[in-house]
Structure formats: structure tokens, C-alpha cells
Design an enzyme around this catalytic site. Structure first.
Site, PDB file in Angstrom:
ATOM      1  N   GLU A 197       0.854  -1.190   0.000  1.00 37.86           N
ATOM      2  CA  GLU A 197       0.000   0.000   0.000  1.00 37.86           C
ATOM      3  C   GLU A 197       0.890   1.239   0.000  1.00 37.86           C
ATOM      4  OE1 GLU A 197      -3.994   1.535   2.374  1.00 37.86           O
ATOM      5  OE2 GLU A 197      -3.137  -0.448   2.766  1.00 37.86           O
ATOM      6  N   LEU A 198       0.746   2.070  -0.982  1.00 35.36           N
ATOM      7  CA  LEU A 198       1.659   3.177  -1.226  1.00 35.36           C
ATOM      8  C   LEU A 198       1.747   4.140  -0.035  1.00 35.36           C
ATOM      9  CD1 LEU A 198       3.479   4.629  -3.302  1.00 35.36           C
ATOM     10  CD2 LEU A 198       1.443   5.863  -4.085  1.00 35.36           C
ATOM     11  N   ASP A 199       2.991   4.371   0.418  1.00 35.36           N
ATOM     12  CA  ASP A 199       3.305   5.380   1.439  1.00 35.36           C
ATOM     13  C   ASP A 199       2.537   5.197   2.752  1.00 35.36           C
ATOM     14  OD1 ASP A 199       5.181   6.637  -0.147  1.00 35.36           O
ATOM     15  OD2 ASP A 199       3.761   8.092  -0.958  1.00 35.36           O
ATOM     16  N   THR A 200       2.221   3.964   3.088  1.00 39.35           N
ATOM     17  CA  THR A 200       1.504   3.718   4.348  1.00 39.35           C
ATOM     18  C   THR A 200       2.225   2.686   5.216  1.00 39.35           C
ATOM     19  OG1 THR A 200       0.091   2.026   3.330  1.00 39.35           O
ATOM     20  CG2 THR A 200      -0.742   4.287   3.339  1.00 39.35           C
TER      21      THR A 200
END
Length: 329
Positions: free
Chosen positions: A271-274
Site C-alpha cells: 500500500e503506497l506510502d503507508t
């Protein structure tokens, strides 16, 4: 409650007769160095981290393990989250490698791990163990890459850089290219497209590394890449997310007149940038900043934040906590 004090091998007595009412036992965060008051120049510095279900006697057994081999604890951090029934610790100690050989140390801590059904038990002796092997991925922006290379050159990062990979072609007359050439660090330019991220080639180049650094690498790594690599990847991005997404976020934030800027270093997940956060830094800006000073401040924070995250990781300060959090001692 948080306690600050020096920890010695008397801990089995201290914690054997006192019910543990604290939730965090914290000691100085800077790496401790042996004072060597005994004059023994053979003493070596070690680090051990432990993550297991909480139980009575863990601290006593850890302390006894070190003391029974002639080691001496210099400092320790302990964290027991409220109502979670899990235990985290990080200990720094000195020992004589003649009296406590490295292989025996691994065996001793392995027995403790089995005794307490540990989820994580890692011991590291920086002066004896190989340095971490890393590769760095970067795009066009150089500030994080250049800072990382200079930190490595000055001996402030305990890593060996196996290569630098980029989707941006740097000419042979650029500072980065000359630096890498001078230090015999391979540079691989892999032109990427929307259809072909060159992930197979990247995996071939990094298969022997211990972890990866994304130093402002502006390509999203796929879930298949993460599952195939199966090791930690540390990323850095501006702390302006999620308010200012897309191209040129610094300009967007500047135009919006924000008063706080920041940077976040985290582990990469699908999950992008999490991913779990390792380090965050913020700084105030004002109406007196122009766009150039605004960007410079933002880039400086990114450099500092990434460097600190890498050092924390290499010093075994970062442990997984719950689903998407970290304990950072």
C-alpha cells in the site's frame, strides 16, 4: 511510567523481587561505548534485541545470559505495551570474545528465544559482524543520495553499498558519477517506462543485499517485487503527504502558505506510502521563506530523516509493533 538509570548485571535481583509496574524502561538513546575502566582492551561491544510474549523473568534471564559469560550490560530499553502481553527489549553490553565466542553467543541467545517463544531475537557485534550490504535506488533528485554517500564515506553508516540503481541517466561528468567511480561503486542506469519498470533486472542486482534504500526513487515497486525480494526496504518522502499529492508538492505547499514542513521515513509495503514509520521530522517555515529556501529546508529534512532511519535500523533500534507500527528504541 518511564525510568532512566544505568542498568547493571544486578537486574535479576532488582526485577526478581519487585512487581513490574512500569510500561517503559528507557536509557540514553545514543549508542553506548565501553568506558573500559578495567583497562581490558579486548572488550567488544554487542547489541541484542528481543520481542516475545510477556512473561515473568525475561529481564532476569537476559541479564543472566550476558553475566554468566562474563559480559556487562551498559544500558537497556524495555517496553511492555499496556494490555498487549508482549515484551520488547534492546540491550547494549560489552564482553570478551575469547571468553564468549561469537558462535556460542548465538547459541545462548537462541536458547533464550526458544525458552520464551520469541518472535524476534537478534544479536549483533558491530566490530566482528559483516557490515550490512545495501543497494540504493534513486531518481533524478540527488540530495538524499549525495548525503547518504557522504555519510557512508565518513564512516557514519555501518553499511557496504553494493550499487546504485537509477531510472535517471547521470553523465560521467556529474558529481555523483565521479564519486561512485572513485569509490568503485557500480552505477546502473535502467530506463523505466509505464509498461516496464525493469523490476526483474533490479532484483538480479540486489539479490545479495540485506536491505534496500529508496533515496527519492520515484517509481512504485510492485507487490510482486516486494514478495520476491522479501527483505526490508526503507523509503523517504516529504511529510507534506497526503495534503499535496502529484507533481511538485513543495510548490503546492508553498503556494498554500503552510507553516510546518516535514519528512517521513518508513518501510515499503504494497500500500503506497503507508508502511510502518521509522522516523519523522518537522520544521517551521514562514512568510519570509521564498520558494528556494522552502525547498532547501524540505530537502534538508529529508536527508536528516533518512540518515537517522538507516542508523536506527542498523543499530537494531527498530522492531515491528502491532500491524502497522514500530517500536523505535
Amino acid at each position: 511510567m518511564s525510568l532512566r538509570r544505568r542498568l547493571s548485571t544486578s537486574l535479576p535481583q532488582l526485577f526478581g523481587f519487585t512487581s513490574r509496574s512500569f510500561r517503559s524502561l528507557e536509557f540514553p538513546r545514543k549508542p553506548l561505548r565501553p568506558s573500559n575502566t578495567s583497562g581490558d582492551s579486548n572488550l567488544v561491544h554487542g547489541i541484542h534485541v528481543f520481542h516475545c510474549p510477556d512473561a515473568v523473568g525475561i529481564v532476569a534471564k537476559l541479564s543472566d545470559c550476558i553475566a554468566s559469560r562474563g559480559g556487562n550490560i551498559l544500558g537497556a530499553d524495555i517496553f511492555v505495551p499496556e494490555n498487549k502481553k508482549v515484551f520488547y527489549s534492546r540491550s547494549e553490553f560489552i564482553f570478551d570474545p575469547v571468553k564468549w565466542p561469537r558462535a556460542q553467543m548465538d547459541e545462548d541467545f537462541s536458547k533464550l528465544s526458544n525458552m520464551f517463544n520469541a518472535k524476534k531475537s537478534v544479536v549483533r557485534v558491530p566490530n566482528l559482524d559483516p557490515k550490512y550490504k545495501i543497494s540504493v535506488l534513486a531518481s533524478k533528485q540527488d540530495h538524499c543520495l549525495v548525503d547518504l554517500l557522504h555519510e557512508w564515506q565518513d564512516g557514519r553508516l555501518p553499511v557496504d553499498i553494493t550499487c546504485v540503481i537509477s531510472n535517471h541517466d547521470r553523465g560521467s561528468n556529474t558529481h555523483v558519477f565521479r564519486f561512485l567511480e572513485r569509490h568503485e561503486i557500480p552505477y546502473h542506469y535502467l530506463c523505466t517506462t509505464k509498461e516496464n519498470k525493469r523490476e526483474g533486472e533490479i532484483l538480479d542486482l540486489v539479490q545479495d543485499t540485506d536491505f534496500l534504500i529508496l533515496a527519492r526513487y520515484m517509481q512504485v515497486l510492485s507487490g510482486n517485487f516486494l514478495k520476491t525480494y522479501r527483505k526490508d526496504i526503507i523509503n523517504i518522502h516529504h511529510g507534506l503527504l497526503p495534503s499535496f499529492k502529484g507533481g511538485n508538492p513543495s510548490r503546492q505547499a508553498f503556494d498554500a502558505g503552510v507553516k510546518l514542513i516535514g519528512a517521513t521515513s518508513h518501510f515499503v509495503t504494497e500500500e503506497l506510502d503507508t508502511g510502518p514509520i521509522i522516523e519523522q521530522m518537522v520544521e517551521r517555515v514562514s512568510h519570509r521563506d521564498n520558494l528556494k529556501s522552502f525547498v532547501q529546508r524540505s530537502e534538508n529534512l529529508e536527508k536528516q530523516c533518512l540518515a537517522k532511519a538507516i542508523k536506527s535500523y542498523c543499530e537494531l533500534r527498530v522492531l515491528p509493533y502491532e500491524v502497522n507500527k514500530t517500536v523505535v528504541f
